[in-house]
Design an enzyme around this catalytic site. Structure first.
Site, PDB file in Angstrom:
ATOM      1  CG  ASN A 159      -1.723   1.294   1.323  1.00  0.00           C
ATOM      2  OD1 ASN A 159      -2.609   1.531   0.521  1.00  0.00           O
ATOM      3  ND2 ASN A 159      -1.395   2.143   2.298  1.00  0.00           N
ATOM      4  CG  ASP A 260      -0.223  -3.683   5.971  1.00  0.00           C
ATOM      5  OD1 ASP A 260      -0.759  -3.935   7.064  1.00  0.00           O
ATOM      6  OD2 ASP A 260       0.173  -2.543   5.642  1.00  0.00           O
ATOM      7  CD  GLU A 296      -4.755  -4.758   8.177  1.00  0.00           C
ATOM      8  OE1 GLU A 296      -4.831  -4.387   9.360  1.00  0.00           O
ATOM      9  OE2 GLU A 296      -3.907  -4.319   7.369  1.00  0.00           O
TER      10      GLU A 296
END
Length: 558
Positions: A159, A260, A296
């Site tokens: 990210n 993530d 996630e």
């Protein structure tokens, strides 16, 4: 860029073999150490005689992507070299402990070079942070995991990168050199497309890059922090680079990635986020068809349902975590056994309708949450029961290191949720100092690992029993759920789980008082006790067609 290419070219490529994992049954049989509190009337099929004359535990572990995962923050786990910081060799030293508990999967939180203690801001996607060891240490860890039938997944943080990553620093230096009327040229600096840069401060969280010519400011997006600039995952050149990153780790033997912040790839475009997950998962499966991905998405059931349209295997089941799920069902009194099994069935029906091959990823707490002991106020019985419920859920359960001994956190800071693993009061070898800004050391109302291993009634012994139950009954993770309505009401519930023409039953009593359940004229009649989980000394018994369940107990019948 040249430095990274050299590293990639100079690193030995490990041979990728789809069937490279051969289970070591002798080591697996070490699960005999998981001592039962007793299961009166249990069938003799739960054990078999070993050649040595000792009773060995019969396991039925399937070599697929349904696993029992153990989450490790390497920094705080086990220190092999005496510097106070956990490391990869420390994890390797504790693999027998992990395997003996019954885990056959490990998730390592970020291990790549980073300026922070948590390492969620990567400066180099092709290396190991020096405080954790070397690439050779990592290769050895992978080999030792695979020799024990343990699959290893690592955190993949795409990210954002660190603001100290050379992609970002090079791009910022280049942009800062441009005049007010000059536009960036990607042929001169391709990294300007790797991030979200703008001449104006857009809506959201944007920061000005330093050193720009007066009147020629540039800004970058960093939703989490100024030190974590967001990557532009629509950039084809960046995606090609990340494919190389994936190749690098897969060639080292990594079995999967924990993705993530998957719902933050783009803050407003869930469809784009799902396409990014599908792209990387599909790419990795071309190298290793057994590749596993768990992502996630910290959100409610409807959002997680939507993300399964990515056709990637797993998303963490936050709705049934300690926030408002499994632990509250035992400790907070907000739900019953009936509600628990109904939620389990609803999840299965909802998620499988979107993606038939989904694998649920339930957990109690993780590194971003206060620990189970906090949520359950150190109530040992409730902590055991929460584990028992978790270990009867479908999919691949994840356990955060220290949960198995009742480790507690103090305060709300992330550092305090990642405190040192509590190995011993008397033998300090391997004990870590924990994160620098941690407000306290080890906080626990329960004994260390060495003492709990010697105590048949400890939380750790309960975890071993619960994991053994799961490793003996593959239907628990994979089975289609049917609620036995006539045996399900309030704090008592019964379900069937069917997988590959094999059916087991699970009985629950979430009340603190004992109950009796008559199996006559139900689907459970004629079944025998296979596994029992109790929080105290009372035993579960089956006499004729009546099961006696002590308070907060679970049993499997076959």
């Amino acid at each position: 860029m040249t430095t990274q290419q050299n590293r990639k070219e100079g690193t030995k490529t490990a041979e990728t073999s789809i069937k490279r994992r051969i289970f070591s049954f002798c080591l697996a049989l070490a699960l005999i150490a998981a001592l039962f509190t007793g299961c009166a009337g249990a069938s003799d099929s739960a054990s078999q005689e070993a050649d040595s004359g000792e009773t060995a535990v019969e396991l039925n572990i399937i070599d697929d992507n349904y696993r029992n995962y153990y989450e490790i923050f390497v920094y705080s786990y086990y220190d092999s070299d005496g510097d106070g910081i956990g490391d990869l060799n420390g994890v390797t030293e504790k693999l027998d402990y992990i395997a003996d508990m019954g885990f056959n999967g490990i998730w390592l939180m970020p291990i790549m070079p980073s300026p922070s203690y948590h390492k969620y801001d990567v400066t180099d996607y092709y290396d190991i942070d020096p405080v954790y060891g070397t690439l050779e240490d990592f290769e050895n860890l992978v080999e030792e995991c695979h020799s024990r039938g343990i699959r290893l997944i690592i955190d993949m943080v795409i990210n954002h990168s660190s603001s100290q990553h050379e992609w970002f620093t090079t791009a910022c230096e280049y942009l800062a050199s441009l005049g007010a009327d000059e536009e960036p040229d990607v042929t001169v600096c391709p990294y300007v497309e790797y991030y979200h840069f703008s001449r104006t401060q857009e809506s959201g969280v944007w920061y000005e890059i330093p050193g720009a010519t007066e009147g020629a400011a540039w800004y970058y997006e960093g939703e989490f922090s100024s030190e974590m600039p967001d990557l532009n995952l629509e950039c084809e050149a960046l995606k090609a680079e990340l494919e190389s990153v994936a190749d690098f780790w897969l060639n080292l033997g990594v079995d999967g990635f924990r993705m993530d912040a998957a719902m933050h790839f783009d803050e407003t475009d869930g469809e784009l986020n799902r396409s990014i997950l599908n792209w990387l998962y599909t790419y990795c499966c071309e190298t290793n068809p057994d590749f596993y991905m768990v992502s996630e998405v910290w959100a409610g059931s409807s959002t997680i349902e939507a993300y399964y349209a990515s056709e990637t295997p797993s998303f963490f089941n936050f709705p049934n975590s300690s926030v408002d799920g499994v632990t509250e069902k035992t400790a907070m009194g907000t739900a019953t056994a009936e509600k628990f099994v109904t939620t389990m069935l609803t999840d299965q029906q909802t998620y499988s309708a979107v993606y038939a091959d989904y694998i649920d990823a339930p957990f109690l707490t993780n590194h971003d949450q206060v620990r189970v002991a906090n949520n359950l106020q150190n109530n040992e019985s409730n902590m055991k029961m929460a584990c028992g419920l978790l270990m009867t859920m479908n999919g691949s359960p994840f356990v955060y290191y220290g949960e198995e001994i009742g480790l507690k956190s103090k305060g709300q800071s992330d550092e305090n949720k990642r405190i040192p693993m509590y190995w011993s009061d008397t033998d300090t070898a391997g004990m870590t100092a924990g994160p620098e800004n941690m407000e306290q050391g080890i906080t626990s109302s329960f004994a260390a690992v060495d003492e709990q291993l010697a105590d048949e009634t400890s939380i750790l012994s309960y975890y071993k029993e619960a994991l053994l139950m799961r490793n003996q009954n593959p239907e628990i993770a994979r089975g289609d759920i049917t609620i036995v309505e006539e045996l399900t009401e309030g704090d008592t519930a019964a379900i069937l789980k069917t997988w590959e023409e094999s059916t087991i039953a699970i009985l629950y009593n979430t009340d603190t008082e004992s109950v009796t359940v008559d199996l006559t004229d139900t689907a459970l009649e004629g079944m025998e006790l296979k596994n029992c989980l109790t929080v105290g000394e009372e035993e579960i018994s089956l006499t004729d067609s009546t099961v006696t369940l002590p308070g907060q107990s679970i049993c499997v019948l076959r």
